[in-house]
Design a protein around this motif. Structure first.
Motif, PDB file in Angstrom:
ATOM      1  N   THR A 123      -0.942   2.219  14.950  1.00  6.96           N
ATOM      2  CA  THR A 123      -1.847   2.205  16.104  1.00  6.96           C
ATOM      3  C   THR A 123      -3.257   2.623  15.727  1.00  6.96           C
ATOM      4  OG1 THR A 123      -1.104   4.432  16.606  1.00  6.96           O
ATOM      5  CG2 THR A 123      -0.029   2.617  17.778  1.00  6.96           C
ATOM      6  N   ALA A 124      -3.416   3.303  14.646  1.00  5.96           N
ATOM      7  CA  ALA A 124      -4.730   3.831  14.279  1.00  5.96           C
ATOM      8  C   ALA A 124      -5.747   2.719  14.066  1.00  5.96           C
ATOM      9  CB  ALA A 124      -4.604   4.688  13.030  1.00  5.96           C
ATOM     10  N   ARG A 125      -5.281   1.570  13.669  1.00  2.11           N
ATOM     11  CA  ARG A 125      -6.202   0.479  13.371  1.00  2.11           C
ATOM     12  C   ARG A 125      -6.988   0.053  14.601  1.00  2.11           C
ATOM     13  NH1 ARG A 125      -3.468  -4.022   9.432  1.00  2.11           N
ATOM     14  NH2 ARG A 125      -3.000  -2.661   7.702  1.00  2.11           N
ATOM     15  N   ASP A 170       0.818  -1.205   0.000  1.00  7.48           N
ATOM     16  CA  ASP A 170       0.000   0.000   0.000  1.00  7.48           C
ATOM     17  C   ASP A 170       0.853   1.256   0.000  1.00  7.48           C
ATOM     18  OD1 ASP A 170      -2.689  -1.331   2.079  1.00  7.48           O
ATOM     19  OD2 ASP A 170      -2.352  -1.339  -0.089  1.00  7.48           O
ATOM     20  N   ARG A 171       1.917   1.200   0.752  1.00  7.02           N
ATOM     21  CA  ARG A 171       2.751   2.400   0.842  1.00  7.02           C
ATOM     22  C   ARG A 171       3.437   2.684  -0.488  1.00  7.02           C
ATOM     23  NH1 ARG A 171       6.078   1.007   5.282  1.00  7.02           N
ATOM     24  NH2 ARG A 171       4.344   0.193   6.477  1.00  7.02           N
ATOM     25  N   VAL A 172       3.929   1.643  -1.112  1.00  7.19           N
ATOM     26  CA  VAL A 172       4.578   1.844  -2.411  1.00  7.19           C
ATOM     27  C   VAL A 172       3.572   2.388  -3.426  1.00  7.19           C
ATOM     28  CG1 VAL A 172       5.780   0.696  -4.289  1.00  7.19           C
ATOM     29  CG2 VAL A 172       6.257   0.034  -1.955  1.00  7.19           C
ATOM     30  N   LEU A 173       2.363   1.878  -3.347  1.00 12.25           N
ATOM     31  CA  LEU A 173       1.314   2.364  -4.248  1.00 12.25           C
ATOM     32  C   LEU A 173       1.037   3.839  -4.004  1.00 12.25           C
ATOM     33  CD1 LEU A 173      -0.693   1.252  -6.380  1.00 12.25           C
ATOM     34  CD2 LEU A 173      -2.343   1.074  -4.545  1.00 12.25           C
ATOM     35  N   ALA A 174       0.978   4.204  -2.726  1.00 10.80           N
ATOM     36  CA  ALA A 174       0.697   5.607  -2.400  1.00 10.80           C
ATOM     37  C   ALA A 174       1.839   6.513  -2.861  1.00 10.80           C
ATOM     38  CB  ALA A 174       0.468   5.750  -0.898  1.00 10.80           C
ATOM     39  N   VAL A 175       3.054   6.010  -2.730  1.00  8.70           N
ATOM     40  CA  VAL A 175       4.207   6.810  -3.176  1.00  8.70           C
ATOM     41  C   VAL A 175       4.113   7.055  -4.677  1.00  8.70           C
ATOM     42  CG1 VAL A 175       6.678   6.683  -3.585  1.00  8.70           C
ATOM     43  CG2 VAL A 175       5.783   6.156  -1.340  1.00  8.70           C
ATOM     44  N   LEU A 176       3.678   6.049  -5.369  1.00  6.77           N
ATOM     45  CA  LEU A 176       3.559   6.162  -6.815  1.00  6.77           C
ATOM     46  C   LEU A 176       2.520   7.196  -7.226  1.00  6.77           C
ATOM     47  CD1 LEU A 176       5.342   4.426  -8.549  1.00  6.77           C
ATOM     48  CD2 LEU A 176       3.366   3.102  -9.206  1.00  6.77           C
ATOM     49  N   ALA A 177       1.547   7.434  -6.360  1.00  8.38           N
ATOM     50  CA  ALA A 177       0.512   8.416  -6.657  1.00  8.38           C
ATOM     51  C   ALA A 177       1.045   9.839  -6.566  1.00  8.38           C
ATOM     52  CB  ALA A 177      -0.669   8.241  -5.704  1.00  8.38           C
ATOM     53  N   GLY A 201      -8.819   7.796   4.304  1.00  3.96           N
ATOM     54  CA  GLY A 201      -8.692   9.249   4.390  1.00  3.96           C
ATOM     55  C   GLY A 201      -9.810  10.024   3.733  1.00  3.96           C
ATOM     56  N   CYS A 202     -10.938   9.359   3.474  1.00  2.00           N
ATOM     57  CA  CYS A 202     -12.004  10.037   2.760  1.00  2.00           C
ATOM     58  C   CYS A 202     -13.322   9.983   3.525  1.00  2.00           C
ATOM     59  CB  CYS A 202     -12.197   9.393   1.383  1.00  2.00           C
ATOM     60  SG  CYS A 202     -10.786   9.616   0.300  1.00  2.00           S
ATOM     61  N   ARG A 203     -13.263  10.129   4.810  1.00  2.00           N
ATOM     62  CA  ARG A 203     -14.498   9.992   5.586  1.00  2.00           C
ATOM     63  C   ARG A 203     -15.386  11.212   5.473  1.00  2.00           C
ATOM     64  NH1 ARG A 203     -13.571   6.339  10.868  1.00  2.00           N
ATOM     65  NH2 ARG A 203     -12.430   4.720   9.790  1.00  2.00           N
ATOM     66  N   LYS A 204     -14.797  12.373   5.546  1.00  2.00           N
ATOM     67  CA  LYS A 204     -15.626  13.587   5.543  1.00  2.00           C
ATOM     68  C   LYS A 204     -15.400  14.344   4.251  1.00  2.00           C
ATOM     69  CE  LYS A 204     -15.594  14.090  10.513  1.00  2.00           C
ATOM     70  NZ  LYS A 204     -15.203  14.950  11.652  1.00  2.00           N
ATOM     71  N   LEU A 205     -15.840  13.726   3.173  1.00  2.00           N
ATOM     72  CA  LEU A 205     -15.687  14.375   1.882  1.00  2.00           C
ATOM     73  C   LEU A 205     -17.044  14.596   1.237  1.00  2.00           C
ATOM     74  CD1 LEU A 205     -12.731  12.940  -0.185  1.00  2.00           C
ATOM     75  CD2 LEU A 205     -12.947  15.121   0.920  1.00  2.00           C
ATOM     76  N   SER A 206     -17.088  15.576   0.384  1.00  2.00           N
ATOM     77  CA  SER A 206     -18.321  15.819  -0.354  1.00  2.00           C
ATOM     78  C   SER A 206     -18.522  14.703  -1.383  1.00  2.00           C
ATOM     79  CB  SER A 206     -18.242  17.163  -1.062  1.00  2.00           C
ATOM     80  OG  SER A 206     -17.173  17.134  -1.980  1.00  2.00           O
ATOM     81  N   SER A 256      -3.886   8.606  -1.076  1.00  2.00           N
ATOM     82  CA  SER A 256      -2.460   8.291  -1.043  1.00  2.00           C
ATOM     83  C   SER A 256      -1.775   9.002   0.118  1.00  2.00           C
ATOM     84  CB  SER A 256      -1.806   8.690  -2.366  1.00  2.00           C
ATOM     85  OG  SER A 256      -1.993  10.066  -2.616  1.00  2.00           O
ATOM     86  N   ARG A 257      -2.170  10.243   0.321  1.00  2.00           N
ATOM     87  CA  ARG A 257      -1.573  10.986   1.444  1.00  2.00           C
ATOM     88  C   ARG A 257      -1.970  10.344   2.773  1.00  2.00           C
ATOM     89  NH1 ARG A 257      -2.936  15.491  -1.984  1.00  2.00           N
ATOM     90  NH2 ARG A 257      -4.922  15.763  -0.930  1.00  2.00           N
ATOM     91  N   ALA A 258      -3.222   9.902   2.857  1.00  2.00           N
ATOM     92  CA  ALA A 258      -3.687   9.284   4.099  1.00  2.00           C
ATOM     93  C   ALA A 258      -2.937   7.982   4.366  1.00  2.00           C
ATOM     94  CB  ALA A 258      -5.185   9.021   4.018  1.00  2.00           C
ATOM     95  N   VAL A 259      -2.698   7.209   3.329  1.00  2.00           N
ATOM     96  CA  VAL A 259      -1.978   5.945   3.500  1.00  2.00           C
ATOM     97  C   VAL A 259      -0.573   6.199   4.000  1.00  2.00           C
ATOM     98  CG1 VAL A 259      -0.904   4.085   2.202  1.00  2.00           C
ATOM     99  CG2 VAL A 259      -3.298   4.580   1.854  1.00  2.00           C
ATOM    100  N   LEU A 260       0.074   7.211   3.462  1.00  2.00           N
ATOM    101  CA  LEU A 260       1.461   7.464   3.842  1.00  2.00           C
ATOM    102  C   LEU A 260       1.581   8.011   5.250  1.00  2.00           C
ATOM    103  CD1 LEU A 260       2.811   8.924   0.498  1.00  2.00           C
ATOM    104  CD2 LEU A 260       3.346   6.734   1.527  1.00  2.00           C
ATOM    105  N   THR A 261       0.575   8.744   5.693  1.00  2.00           N
ATOM    106  CA  THR A 261       0.668   9.341   7.024  1.00  2.00           C
ATOM    107  C   THR A 261       0.018   8.482   8.106  1.00  2.00           C
ATOM    108  OG1 THR A 261      -1.359  10.570   6.612  1.00  2.00           O
ATOM    109  CG2 THR A 261       0.709  11.682   6.125  1.00  2.00           C
TER     110      THR A 261
END
Lengths: 376, 187
Positions: free
Chosen positions: B105-107, B82-89, B147-152, B96-101
């Motif tokens: 522990t968040a899980r 997942d991280r490599v995929l996000a980096v590629l984005a 990372g897309c919970r509160k999006l329009s 992608s930003r949410a995956v990288l950051t």
């Protein structure tokens, strides 16, 4: 003289038609460069004469030719005169059309002449707006037709502001010919030179309120994106409606995520074995290899995959491998087995959720393969 | 000339100008991001991108192999992928930003929060619940895409389309890697 008057009347008749028809529909403004333009140009002096005559008492205004106003500041005056006409009871005397229509087509007549002289292609919408604003300011907003146009003007005004002041000055010199058009030119209009805004046009028979325009633009944006998604998600062509589409999308995303997790498990399992094969195991490390194997065997349990039958199978394969390893001379038999196994692995590597069993089945065989290769 | 211009804008001066200022900025962003975004989705379909991803993933896996523990090998592989995929984005998309950051522990925090909410005021919920089916599904989708919970609605759909394209590429690449590994690997 007579024939000129006749032509003038025919012109005016057309003008009337156009304006009345316009009032019934919601607005649609496009510049039309046709014959009436030339006709107007020729008859304008006479028309002006008519106006001058009918303006009546005390209104001795010298109406100049429109072309004279091109380079001057008097254009405002010129335009205002016919617009102000109705207020002076102009319509009664002229008896050509209802007041607003008269004002309209006065403007339209003047504009039509100027069309020939100016570049119309780009300026059309802006010109309409300018004229509409003038009309608005001079004649008041009480009239129904003006109200409709005002909405359009307001909606389009944002666009005009973005054009820049230079262009607006040029716009003031010209005016537009208001004419009908078919509903072929729909929704989002042309992108003008500086695409600062999303240009929306009111379709035929739809509200021109700025709010509803914005909402319509938003809705169309959303539907565009949904179509984009439809192309991505397989099997969505038949489904219409947001809820169904969203269901499909959710299912698809979930299935993709599950696949990725599944594949990652597989890679993790394969990874450990590949590591060992590269290091070229001696016999002493064999118990270490076996120790790793139960870890790999545990993975399907963790995943909760419905392949409970695998565990005994895997254990059997472990035993098999132990037995086989004890007898390295039997490589030929092993090689043939491994060939068939590798074929199976390649065929079953197409990842579908319907075949977890077969793929997991392949796994220990794959490990077995690699051990063999490493051993040589 | 100068006299005409101010004349034209007496009444509508404040209103459309104000509207213009309000609407200009979001529209500009839209215009630029829309063009970028379209090109963004198609990049996930190219063979080149897939090759880049798979090679980067293999490298990352080799590096993480040394530090991996046997119990959570699968999860680590998943995270690495997942991280490599996000980096590629290249940080153009929200997910992608949410995956990288995201932190590990968040899980575990998710489950606790969800349980608490249910205990609070069920009566009020029933009154206000109008069953907007679309809204529920939007929430579910928002939870699925990182990372897309509160999006329009429109932004969420954009992110989803990019995420789906990226996931498809990830699946293809990882399948190829497993085939490669299963067929014998770098012997």
């Amino acid at each position: 003289m007579l024939h000129r008057l006749e032509s003038l009347e025919s012109c005016t008749y057309d003008g009337m038609d156009m304006t009345t028809r316009l009032k019934r529909k919601q607005q649609y403004y496009v510049v039309q460069n046709n014959n009436p333009v030339e006709l107007c140009a020729s008859s304008l002096p006479q028309f002006q004469g008519l106006i001058g005559n009918n303006l009546g008492s005390g209104q001795m205004v010298e109406l100049k030719r429109p072309e004279d106003f091109l380079g001057t500041d008097d254009f405002q005056e010129f335009v205002n005169l016919p617009v102000a006409g109705p207020e002076f009871g102009y319509s009664e005397k002229l008896d050509l059309a209802p007041p607003e229509a008269a004002a309209d087509y006065c403007i339209s007549w003047t504009s039509s002449c100027q069309i020939t002289t100016l570049n119309t292609a780009v300026m059309k919408e802006e010109r309409e707006d300018m004229i509409l604003e003038k009309m608005e300011s001079t004649t008041g907003s009480g009239r129904a037709s003006f109200n409709k146009r005002k909405a359009e003007a307001v909606a389009d005004h944002k666009r005009n502001k973005g054009e820049g002041e230079g262009e607006s000055e040029v716009k003031t010199k010209c005016s537009t010919e208001i004419s009908r058009n078919s509903s072929k030119e729909n929704s989002k209009a042309s992108e003008v030179q500086k695409p600062d805004y999303i240009h929306v046009r009111a379709r035929r028979g739809q509200a021109t309120d700025s709010h509803s325009l914005a909402e319509r633009a938003r809705r169309e944006k959303i539907s565009k994106k949904m179509k984009c998604l439809q192309d991505l998600v397989p099997g969505c062509n038949k489904i219409t409606g947001k809820a169904g589409m969203l269901d499909e999308i959710i299912n698809y995303v979930q299935s993709l995520q599950r696949q990725v997790e599944f594949l990652s498990m597989k890679i993790a399992a394969l990874n450990s074995s590949v590591e060992l094969s590269v290091e070229n195991l001696p016999m002493k490390e064999f118990p270490a290899y076996v120790a790793n194997f139960p870890a790999a065997a545990k993975l399907p349990e963790m995943a909760g995959l419905p392949c409970f039958e695998l565990n005994p199978l895997q254990k059997e394969s472990v035993k098999c491998m132990l037995n086989e390893s004890m007898h390295p001379p039997q490589t030929e038999g092993i090689a043939s087995a491994s060939v068939s196994i590798s074929e199976q692995s390649l065929s079953s590597s197409s990842m579908t959720q319907l075949q977890p069993f077969s793929t997991w089945n392949m796994d220990p065989q794959g490990l077995y393969n690699m051990y063999n290769m490493g051993f040589h | 000339m100068a006299s005409i211009v101010p004349r034209l804008e007496p009444a509508p001066d404040t209103c459309p100008e104000f509207k213009r200022r309000k609407r200009r900025i979001p529209n500009e962003k839209l215009a630029s991001s829309h063009s970028q975004h379209n090109q963004g989705i198609k990049r996930w379909r190219t063979q080149r991108e897939q090759h880049i991803y798979s090679s980067k993933l293999v490298q990352a896996l080799r590096r993480s192999r040394l530090t991996s523990t046997s119990s959570s090998a699968a999860r680590e592989v998943h995270d690495t992928a997942d991280r490599v995929l996000a980096v590629l984005a290249k940080g153009t998309t929200r997910w992608s930003r949410a995956v990288l950051t995201a932190r590990k522990t968040a899980r575990h925090k998710k489950a606790k929060v969800a349980a608490n909410i249910r205990l609070r005021k069920p009566a009020f919920n029933r009154e206000k619940r109008k069953k907007p089916a679309v809204q529920k599904k939007l929430k579910v989708l928002g939870r699925l895409v990182p990372g897309c919970r509160k999006l329009s609605f429109s932004n969420l759909i954009e992110e989803t389309s990019d995420y789906i394209a990226a996931l498809e590429m990830q699946v293809r690449a990882m399948t190829a890697i497993t085939e490669f590994l299963a067929a014998g690997g770098p012997a």
